[in-house]
Design an enzyme around this catalytic site. Sequence first.
Site, PDB file in Angstrom:
ATOM      1  N   LYS A 123     -11.220  -2.117  -3.602  1.00 19.77           N
ATOM      2  CA  LYS A 123     -12.095  -0.928  -3.694  1.00 19.77           C
ATOM      3  C   LYS A 123     -11.335   0.264  -4.245  1.00 19.77           C
ATOM      4  CE  LYS A 123     -14.034  -1.914   0.817  1.00 19.77           C
ATOM      5  NZ  LYS A 123     -12.833  -1.987   1.662  1.00 19.77           N
ATOM      6  N   LYS A 144       0.819  -1.220   0.000  1.00 20.85           N
ATOM      7  CA  LYS A 144       0.000   0.000   0.000  1.00 20.85           C
ATOM      8  C   LYS A 144       0.849   1.265   0.000  1.00 20.85           C
ATOM      9  CE  LYS A 144      -4.500  -1.577   1.391  1.00 20.85           C
ATOM     10  NZ  LYS A 144      -5.678  -1.427   2.189  1.00 20.85           N
ATOM     11  N   LYS A 171      -5.014  -8.143  -6.564  1.00 22.77           N
ATOM     12  CA  LYS A 171      -6.227  -8.390  -5.776  1.00 22.77           C
ATOM     13  C   LYS A 171      -7.367  -7.472  -6.239  1.00 22.77           C
ATOM     14  CE  LYS A 171      -6.698  -6.711  -1.553  1.00 22.77           C
ATOM     15  NZ  LYS A 171      -7.328  -6.479  -0.263  1.00 22.77           N
TER      16      LYS A 171
HETATM   17  N1  AQP Z   1      -9.939  -9.451  -3.397  1.00 22.04           N
HETATM   18  C1  AQP Z   1     -10.313 -10.029  -2.270  1.00 22.04           C
HETATM   19  N2  AQP Z   1     -10.523 -11.358  -2.226  1.00 22.04           N
HETATM   20  C2  AQP Z   1     -10.914 -11.963  -1.069  1.00 22.04           C
HETATM   21  N3  AQP Z   1     -11.130 -11.287   0.093  1.00 22.04           N
HETATM   22  C3  AQP Z   1     -10.931  -9.962   0.087  1.00 22.04           C
HETATM   23  N4  AQP Z   1     -11.055  -9.014   1.032  1.00 22.04           N
HETATM   24  C4  AQP Z   1     -10.744  -7.808   0.500  1.00 22.04           C
HETATM   25  N5  AQP Z   1     -10.416  -7.926  -0.782  1.00 22.04           N
HETATM   26  C5  AQP Z   1     -10.521  -9.257  -1.095  1.00 22.04           C
HETATM   27  C6  AQP Z   1     -11.486  -9.293   2.404  1.00 22.04           C
HETATM   28  O1  AQP Z   1     -12.597  -8.457   2.678  1.00 22.04           O
HETATM   29  C7  AQP Z   1     -12.566  -8.087   4.065  1.00 22.04           C
HETATM   30  C8  AQP Z   1     -12.711  -6.599   4.180  1.00 22.04           C
HETATM   31  O2  AQP Z   1     -11.574  -5.982   3.581  1.00 22.04           O
HETATM   32  P1  AQP Z   1     -11.315  -4.453   3.825  1.00 22.04           P
HETATM   33  O3  AQP Z   1     -12.255  -3.663   3.035  1.00 22.04           O
HETATM   34  O4  AQP Z   1     -11.348  -4.160   5.257  1.00 22.04           O
HETATM   35  O5  AQP Z   1      -9.825  -4.199   3.397  1.00 22.04           O
HETATM   36  P2  AQP Z   1      -8.976  -4.591   2.165  1.00 22.04           P
HETATM   37  O6  AQP Z   1      -8.541  -6.019   2.277  1.00 22.04           O
HETATM   38  O7  AQP Z   1      -7.872  -3.595   2.088  1.00 22.04           O
HETATM   39  O8  AQP Z   1      -9.986  -4.453   0.931  1.00 22.04           O
HETATM   40  P3  AQP Z   1      -9.849  -3.613  -0.348  1.00 22.04           P
HETATM   41  O9  AQP Z   1     -11.032  -3.805  -1.173  1.00 22.04           O
HETATM   42  O10 AQP Z   1      -8.522  -3.917  -1.007  1.00 22.04           O
HETATM   43  O11 AQP Z   1      -9.889  -2.139   0.180  1.00 22.04           O
HETATM   44  P4  AQP Z   1      -8.934  -0.943  -0.074  1.00 22.04           P
HETATM   45  O12 AQP Z   1      -8.816  -0.843  -1.561  1.00 22.04           O
HETATM   46  O13 AQP Z   1      -9.621   0.219   0.538  1.00 22.04           O
HETATM   47  O14 AQP Z   1      -7.637  -1.271   0.586  1.00 22.04           O
HETATM   48  C9  AQP Z   1     -11.244  -8.604   4.633  1.00 22.04           C
HETATM   49  O15 AQP Z   1     -11.497  -9.787   5.377  1.00 22.04           O
HETATM   50  C10 AQP Z   1     -10.421  -8.889   3.421  1.00 22.04           C
HETATM   51  O16 AQP Z   1      -9.523  -9.955   3.651  1.00 22.04           O
END
Ligand code: AQP
Length: 333
Positions: free
Chosen positions: A201, A114, A198
């Site tokens: 969002k 990140k 991955k």
């Molecule tokens: N691509 C993914 N595949 C499987 N699981 C996922 N999770 C996130 N992306 C995937 C799981 O969703 C839960 C919530 O995640 P989060 O929103 O708290 O944080 P993150 O993992 O950082 O998700 P994003 O979408 O990538 O958000 P941003 O872009 O804001 O950083 C967690 O249990 C995560 O494992």
Amino acid sequence: MKKKIFSGVQPTGNLHLGNYLGAIKNFVELNNENENDCIFCVVDLHAITVNQDPRELNNNIRGTVASFLASGIDPEKSIIFNQSQVSAHSEAAWILSCVARMGWLNRMTQFKEKAGKDKEKASIGLYSYPVLMAADILLYDSTHVPVGDDQKQHLELCRDIAQKFNNDFKIDNFFKIPEPLIQKEFSRIMSLKDGSKKMSKSEVSDLSRINLTDTKDQIINKIKKAKTDPLPMPSTIEELNKRPEAKNLICIYSSLANIKLEESIKKFSGKNFSEFKEILTDILIDKIIPISVEIRKLLDEKNYLDKILLEGSRKAENIASKKIKKIHEIVGF
Ligand code: AQP
């Protein structure tokens, strides 16, 4: 044994298929097993580790609750609240940051990804995020934490912090050592545009993900444009493992259809991607559109969503304030 479940989701935008298949689908199953105590937290303190527009953050908090409810989490059975409303999270995070070691945090791959090349400009919060996550989990004596595969390392760190605190202060079992609940298959859903990244969002291109709020036309368009390769559908797992985009789409299909990966490979072996994409689109519409419709409906019911958060934060506060009081006594405040 009664399971105490805790998990969080960041209100950083529309929830997507990766969040759903990697985490929320699992939350719903755990919520439906009557013997569990479940807490699902909208982790807004985590969200501000990167810049957020305050108004958007506020809307996203409600949007995340709406996504929980529309996916099937029952607020009568589970506690739903936003992290910033229970001050014990921030307080415990500080105390635990005095227990966690720099060397442990330096190993966290999510920070490296990140923060990218410009580490010096990343916030301190982004670096110490896993300590706050440990506080979230440990305050509730959580026994099980359902997360996607990307959070596995943070969960290991949480276990190390809990063990070190118990050892340093010589109180066996004060913090329970939580178990991760990571789905064996399909725990990491990848971008529709790049099978090595991955689904996320914060990815700029909306075409890289299926949002839980997408319409039927958006789903059709995104799957049509999803990256594939020129070969016909693979026939073996070995072949699939060498073709990341094909693998991702078949994993999405298998997870939605609740069938084993081998079964999906057999079903589509040798077929054209266009034929497979039509079937994938149908199942996505079938599973995601009812959620999308419900989210839109709930987003018009702001007072209802706020009431759920308020009631949830009262219940969470009741548990967390007792634990933080004991932590104060243990450290000598
Ligand atoms: N691509 C993914 N595949 C499987 N699981 C996922 N999770 C996130 N992306 C995937 C799981 O969703 C839960 C919530 O995640 P989060 O929103 O708290 O944080 P993150 O993992 O950082 O998700 P994003 O979408 O990538 O958000 P941003 O872009 O804001 O950083 C967690 O249990 C995560 O494992």
